[in-house]
Motif scaffolding. Structure first.
Motif, PDB file in Angstrom:
ATOM      1  N   ALA A 127       0.856  -1.191   0.000  1.00 42.53           N
ATOM      2  CA  ALA A 127       0.000   0.000   0.000  1.00 42.53           C
ATOM      3  C   ALA A 127       0.889   1.238   0.000  1.00 42.53           C
ATOM      4  CB  ALA A 127      -0.907  -0.004   1.231  1.00 42.53           C
ATOM      5  N   ILE A 128       0.503   2.259  -0.749  1.00 46.89           N
ATOM      6  CA  ILE A 128       1.358   3.445  -0.853  1.00 46.89           C
ATOM      7  C   ILE A 128       1.540   4.128   0.504  1.00 46.89           C
ATOM      8  CG2 ILE A 128       0.817   3.811  -3.287  1.00 46.89           C
ATOM      9  CD1 ILE A 128      -1.021   6.125  -2.407  1.00 46.89           C
ATOM     10  N   LEU A 129       0.693   3.823   1.455  1.00 40.64           N
ATOM     11  CA  LEU A 129       0.840   4.309   2.816  1.00 40.64           C
ATOM     12  C   LEU A 129       2.202   3.944   3.400  1.00 40.64           C
ATOM     13  CD1 LEU A 129      -1.117   5.360   5.350  1.00 40.64           C
ATOM     14  CD2 LEU A 129      -0.982   2.957   5.967  1.00 40.64           C
ATOM     15  N   GLU A 130       2.830   2.883   2.892  1.00 42.71           N
ATOM     16  CA  GLU A 130       4.104   2.415   3.426  1.00 42.71           C
ATOM     17  C   GLU A 130       5.301   3.183   2.880  1.00 42.71           C
ATOM     18  OE1 GLU A 130       4.241   0.431   5.841  1.00 42.71           O
ATOM     19  OE2 GLU A 130       2.164  -0.269   5.845  1.00 42.71           O
ATOM     20  N   HIS A 131       5.131   3.971   1.842  1.00 47.37           N
ATOM     21  CA  HIS A 131       6.257   4.683   1.241  1.00 47.37           C
ATOM     22  C   HIS A 131       6.557   5.969   2.016  1.00 47.37           C
ATOM     23  CE1 HIS A 131       6.250   1.809  -1.940  1.00 47.37           C
ATOM     24  NE2 HIS A 131       5.063   2.169  -2.410  1.00 47.37           N
ATOM     25  N   PRO A 132       7.815   6.279   2.238  1.00 47.28           N
ATOM     26  CA  PRO A 132       8.182   7.413   3.105  1.00 47.28           C
ATOM     27  C   PRO A 132       7.554   8.747   2.709  1.00 47.28           C
ATOM     28  CG  PRO A 132      10.104   6.059   2.700  1.00 47.28           C
ATOM     29  CD  PRO A 132       9.012   5.515   1.825  1.00 47.28           C
ATOM     30  N   ASP A 133       7.549   9.080   1.411  1.00 48.91           N
ATOM     31  CA  ASP A 133       7.030  10.393   1.045  1.00 48.91           C
ATOM     32  C   ASP A 133       5.521  10.491   1.235  1.00 48.91           C
ATOM     33  OD1 ASP A 133       7.611  13.076   0.054  1.00 48.91           O
ATOM     34  OD2 ASP A 133       6.358  12.485  -1.649  1.00 48.91           O
ATOM     35  N   VAL A 134       4.827   9.368   1.018  1.00 45.93           N
ATOM     36  CA  VAL A 134       3.379   9.379   1.279  1.00 45.93           C
ATOM     37  C   VAL A 134       3.141   9.539   2.774  1.00 45.93           C
ATOM     38  CG1 VAL A 134       1.232   8.059   1.120  1.00 45.93           C
ATOM     39  CG2 VAL A 134       2.855   8.042  -0.788  1.00 45.93           C
ATOM     40  N   ARG A 135       3.964   8.860   3.577  1.00 44.18           N
ATOM     41  CA  ARG A 135       3.871   9.036   5.029  1.00 44.18           C
ATOM     42  C   ARG A 135       4.096  10.515   5.407  1.00 44.18           C
ATOM     43  NH1 ARG A 135       3.921   4.615   9.247  1.00 44.18           N
ATOM     44  NH2 ARG A 135       3.015   2.932   8.011  1.00 44.18           N
ATOM     45  N   ARG A 136       5.108  11.127   4.777  1.00 37.94           N
ATOM     46  CA  ARG A 136       5.381  12.537   5.059  1.00 37.94           C
ATOM     47  C   ARG A 136       4.167  13.400   4.760  1.00 37.94           C
ATOM     48  NH1 ARG A 136       6.072  16.860   2.122  1.00 37.94           N
ATOM     49  NH2 ARG A 136       6.004  15.634   0.187  1.00 37.94           N
ATOM     50  N   MET A 137       3.545  13.166   3.599  1.00 42.82           N
ATOM     51  CA  MET A 137       2.385  13.977   3.217  1.00 42.82           C
ATOM     52  C   MET A 137       1.218  13.748   4.161  1.00 42.82           C
ATOM     53  SD  MET A 137       2.398  14.105  -0.957  1.00 42.82           S
ATOM     54  CE  MET A 137       2.645  12.362  -1.273  1.00 42.82           C
ATOM     55  N   LEU A 138       0.961  12.485   4.498  1.00 44.82           N
ATOM     56  CA  LEU A 138      -0.156  12.199   5.394  1.00 44.82           C
ATOM     57  C   LEU A 138       0.058  12.810   6.781  1.00 44.82           C
ATOM     58  CD1 LEU A 138      -1.017   8.493   4.509  1.00 44.82           C
ATOM     59  CD2 LEU A 138      -2.458  10.509   4.127  1.00 44.82           C
ATOM     60  N   LEU A 139       1.271  12.706   7.303  1.00 48.22           N
ATOM     61  CA  LEU A 139       1.537  13.299   8.616  1.00 48.22           C
ATOM     62  C   LEU A 139       1.449  14.818   8.548  1.00 48.22           C
ATOM     63  CD1 LEU A 139       4.353  11.092  10.156  1.00 48.22           C
ATOM     64  CD2 LEU A 139       2.094  11.586  11.143  1.00 48.22           C
ATOM     65  N   ARG A 140       1.869  15.387   7.449  1.00 49.97           N
ATOM     66  CA  ARG A 140       1.736  16.841   7.290  1.00 49.97           C
ATOM     67  C   ARG A 140       0.259  17.233   7.275  1.00 49.97           C
ATOM     68  NH1 ARG A 140       5.304  20.761   5.921  1.00 49.97           N
ATOM     69  NH2 ARG A 140       4.390  22.715   5.145  1.00 49.97           N
ATOM     70  N   MET A 141      -0.543  16.479   6.530  1.00 53.72           N
ATOM     71  CA  MET A 141      -1.979  16.759   6.468  1.00 53.72           C
ATOM     72  C   MET A 141      -2.608  16.664   7.849  1.00 53.72           C
ATOM     73  SD  MET A 141      -2.941  14.669   2.963  1.00 53.72           S
ATOM     74  CE  MET A 141      -4.641  15.258   2.793  1.00 53.72           C
ATOM     75  N   LYS A 142      -2.291  15.593   8.564  1.00 54.01           N
ATOM     76  CA  LYS A 142      -2.895  15.382   9.875  1.00 54.01           C
ATOM     77  C   LYS A 142      -2.446  16.453  10.876  1.00 54.01           C
ATOM     78  CE  LYS A 142      -3.496  10.342   9.461  1.00 54.01           C
ATOM     79  NZ  LYS A 142      -4.946  10.278   9.741  1.00 54.01           N
ATOM     80  N   SER A 143      -1.152  16.755  10.894  1.00 50.57           N
ATOM     81  CA  SER A 143      -0.662  17.718  11.884  1.00 50.57           C
ATOM     82  C   SER A 143      -1.159  19.126  11.582  1.00 50.57           C
ATOM     83  CB  SER A 143       0.866  17.692  11.945  1.00 50.57           C
ATOM     84  OG  SER A 143       1.445  18.142  10.749  1.00 50.57           O
ATOM     85  N   LEU A 144      -1.225  19.481  10.309  1.00 56.58           N
ATOM     86  CA  LEU A 144      -1.758  20.795   9.955  1.00 56.58           C
ATOM     87  C   LEU A 144      -3.244  20.899  10.305  1.00 56.58           C
ATOM     88  CD1 LEU A 144      -0.015  21.489   6.530  1.00 56.58           C
ATOM     89  CD2 LEU A 144       0.263  22.816   8.631  1.00 56.58           C
ATOM     90  N   THR A 145      -3.996  19.849  10.025  1.00 59.33           N
ATOM     91  CA  THR A 145      -5.431  19.850  10.355  1.00 59.33           C
ATOM     92  C   THR A 145      -5.626  20.006  11.856  1.00 59.33           C
ATOM     93  OG1 THR A 145      -5.914  18.443   8.445  1.00 59.33           O
ATOM     94  CG2 THR A 145      -7.586  18.550  10.178  1.00 59.33           C
ATOM     95  N   GLU A 146      -4.860  19.256  12.632  1.00 58.69           N
ATOM     96  CA  GLU A 146      -4.979  19.362  14.085  1.00 58.69           C
ATOM     97  C   GLU A 146      -4.524  20.739  14.579  1.00 58.69           C
ATOM     98  OE1 GLU A 146      -3.010  16.003  15.853  1.00 58.69           O
ATOM     99  OE2 GLU A 146      -4.146  14.567  14.629  1.00 58.69           O
ATOM    100  N   GLY A 147      -3.542  21.325  13.897  1.00 59.52           N
ATOM    101  CA  GLY A 147      -3.067  22.645  14.288  1.00 59.52           C
ATOM    102  C   GLY A 147      -4.100  23.730  14.067  1.00 59.52           C
ATOM    103  N   ILE A 148      -4.747  23.729  12.919  1.00 60.48           N
ATOM    104  CA  ILE A 148      -5.759  24.767  12.691  1.00 60.48           C
ATOM    105  C   ILE A 148      -6.994  24.516  13.552  1.00 60.48           C
ATOM    106  CG2 ILE A 148      -5.024  25.631  10.450  1.00 60.48           C
ATOM    107  CD1 ILE A 148      -6.857  23.740   9.062  1.00 60.48           C
ATOM    108  N   ARG A 149      -7.287  23.263  13.864  1.00 59.90           N
ATOM    109  CA  ARG A 149      -8.401  22.993  14.776  1.00 59.90           C
ATOM    110  C   ARG A 149      -8.083  23.537  16.180  1.00 59.90           C
ATOM    111  NH1 ARG A 149      -9.200  17.733  14.105  1.00 59.90           N
ATOM    112  NH2 ARG A 149     -11.019  17.953  12.753  1.00 59.90           N
ATOM    113  N   ALA A 150      -6.868  23.321  16.651  1.00 57.61           N
ATOM    114  CA  ALA A 150      -6.475  23.842  17.966  1.00 57.61           C
ATOM    115  C   ALA A 150      -6.578  25.362  17.997  1.00 57.61           C
ATOM    116  CB  ALA A 150      -5.057  23.393  18.305  1.00 57.61           C
TER     117      ALA A 150
END
Length: 579
Positions: free
Chosen positions: A341-364
């Motif tokens: 699954a592309i979820l296992e590739h480092p750059d996809v992980r980077r993008m997903l973590l960026r998406m999640k952390s940014l979303t949580e940041g603007i929610r906070a």
């Protein structure tokens, strides 16, 4: 794609960042006890997922249509809106005297977050009504409040804001719509409204029984510019003394704007007084229309920042689901060459973590801003001033971040993200309006470095920076970013020209917003580390760390741009720049 409400993350932000428990200690918000808060967050999440979310895609594909002078929405919208009204979601934070629940604005933000994540275009309908309620509650006469607020609070009637005109754009002072006093007959004391407004969100539709338009216009011999603007209440249908609806007013939707996104939201060109019979009522004092409108504008800007959270959450959920399902290529360097699954590739992980952390940041940041707004309502002047400082941060950075996250969602989908069938492109198209309306993000940044930076001689901004520095113990990058913000603010106040300030306003707004969001995420992390919300602990340790270690250092790099001055921007004259 289905929508799963981010209930636990929302509850954490409401408790930690908004400080709902403290708000509930006040007499006004005493009903906001933990059980009530959880019931609202869980209940509106379920409602949004069940009623609004299924209409998101059909709303985008079919959109609103103007047919024989009537604005039509796709099947299902009328029923979903009726259920929204029946369940009382419109009344969460509305005044209790007129049928509302009188709960904190923080909880109204949560209602809009869930509804907008499920269906951003549809959510604009209740969002505008909330603003109309606020303006009338603060500036309407007792008679106007009694006649219009109960139905607006219930959601049976909806409300709009009518500011922009074709020749005016963001310069509201250039408007030409007129309001002529009526001196005789049954409408004596009211006004004849005449003019045209553009970009009127949900300006006409059949979902509500009546639409209450709040219209900016000029009375005869009014001063030029913004000082001569007054605010008028113009109903779609006249309201009889007994509260029942009468004849239709002389107003109409001339056309619907053909937009990049939010296709299910009818964005109307509205014409008033084609037959010289459009009747309106003055709201507030004559020539004080902008002051009255800005009562609803501040919270409206917070609610637009909320849209950044909404679209980011929806795009992140869809991208995460796709990355788990899409099998492509072996992981680089792995012994097993089987595709993963592309979820296992480092750059996809980077993008997903960026998406999640940014979303949580603007929610906070959203809920911290909402909580300060609620404290201002309770009479805390320091909190009110802090909310004023925070509004441009959540509106500008929140909506810019929504676009970034939606764009990353397309990237994770690869080529499938660029075609409409997956729905990933819709999130980006929908998100792109948010940095434009309720004052463009450039206007927000300008407000920050002019009016907000001048509050209490600069202390409103500097005290927030100092608080972050003190509280970011052990987080060197975050403390340094807050210090950078303070240094930049001092430079703008003491050395920079107005052009210099404005030239650096956008990077300064971004770095300041990231500092506050990082601080509020740190508060969340401390909370879960202490044992609260254990289901979030594992993820929070990673997403907050990503924000502090990756996003915060990026923001520090903006200081150079924020303090570069305006000289280079004017190194070319207008003719050379345009060539």
């Amino acid at each position: 794609m289905s929508y799963t409400p981010a209930t636990q993350d929302q509850l954490l932000a409401i408790r930690v960042n908004a400080g709902i428990d403290e708000l509930a200690k006040s007499e006004r918000f005493a009903a906001a006890e933990p059980d009530m808060v959880e019931a609202i967050v869980e209940g509106v999440g379920q409602f949004a997922a069940g009623e609004f979310a299924p209409l998101n895609r059909v709303g985008d594909l079919e959109g609103a249509k103007l047919q024989n002078g009537v604005v039509r929405l796709p099947d299902g919208f009328a029923q979903a809106y009726a259920h929204y009204v029946e369940q009382g979601w419109n009344a969460i934070a509305s005044p209790a005297d007129f049928g509302g629940q009188g709960l904190p604005f923080t909880l109204a933000c949560n209602v809009l977050e869930n509804l907008g994540t499920a269906n951003m275009a549809f959510n604009l309908l209740p969002m505008l009504s909330v603003g109309a309620i606020e303006a009338l509650d603060h500036h309407g006469t007792p008679e106007q409040r009694a006649a219009y607020l109960p139905k607006l609070v219930s959601g049976e009637w909806s409300g709009t804001m009518n500011l922009t005109e074709p020749q005016a754009g963001s310069d509201v002072g250039a408007l030409r719509t007129t309001a002529t006093p009526i001196t005789e007959g049954e409408h004596a004391g009211k006004y004849l409204i005449k003019g045209q407004k553009i970009y009127i969100t949900w300006g006409d539709h059949e979902l509500a029984e009546n639409i209450i338009h709040l219209v900016l216009a000029r009375t005869p011999e009014a001063p030029e510019g913004s000082r001569g603007i007054s605010l008028f209440l113009v109903p779609k249908y006249h309201v009889k003394p007994d509260g029942t609806l009468g004849a239709r007013n002389d107003l109409r939707c001339v056309s619907l704007e053909h937009k990049l996104g939010i296709n299910a939201s009818p964005t109307c060109v509205m014409s008033y007084g084609d037959n010289d019979e459009c009747i309106g009522e003055l709201v507030g004092a004559e020539h004080r229309g902008l002051a009255a409108m800005f009562t609803m504008m501040n919270n409206a800007r917070i609610n637009v920042g909320n849209q950044g959270v909404q679209i980011a959450e929806r795009a992140t959920q869809q991208a995460t689901a796709y990355a788990r399902e899409r099998i492509q290529s072996a992981r680089a360097g792995a012994q097993d060459k089987s595709p993963v699954a592309i979820l296992e590739h480092p750059d996809v992980r980077r993008m997903l973590l960026r998406m999640k952390s940014l979303t949580e940041g603007i929610r906070a940041l959203l809920y911290y801003t909402a909580g300060q707004t609620d404290r201002g309502v309770l009479g805390n002047e320091d909190a009110k001033m802090r909310a004023d400082v925070l509004v441009p941060l959540i509106k500008a950075w929140g909506t810019d971040t929504g676009i970034e996250v939606a764009s990353l969602g397309i990237q994770i989908h690869g080529g499938m993200g660029f075609v409409e069938e997956t729905g990933a492109a819709q999130h980006w198209r929908d998100s792109r309006i948010a940095p434009i309306y309720e004052g463009t993000n450039g206007i927000q940044a300008a407000d920050l470095v002019t009016r907000k930076l001048g509050l209490v001689g600069g202390d409103a901004v500097l005290s927030l920076c100092s608080e972050i520095v003190r509280d970011a113990s052990g987080e060197r990058e975050l403390a340094a970013l807050a210090k950078d913000c303070a240094d930049t603010a001092e430079w703008m106040r003491s050395e920079a020209s107005m052009d210099d300030r404005l030239a650096g306003s956008v990077p300064f707004c971004t770095m300041f917003a990231v500092a506050v969001a990082g601080w509020q995420l740190l508060e969340q992390l401390r909370s879960v580390e202490s044992g609260e919300y254990p289901a979030l602990a594992q993820r929070k340790r990673v997403t907050v760390r990503f924000f502090l270690d990756r996003i915060v250092p990026e923001a520090r790099g903006l200081k150079t741009s924020a303090t570069a001055g305006a000289d280079l921007l004017y190194a070319l004259d207008a003719e050379a720049l345009a060539s």
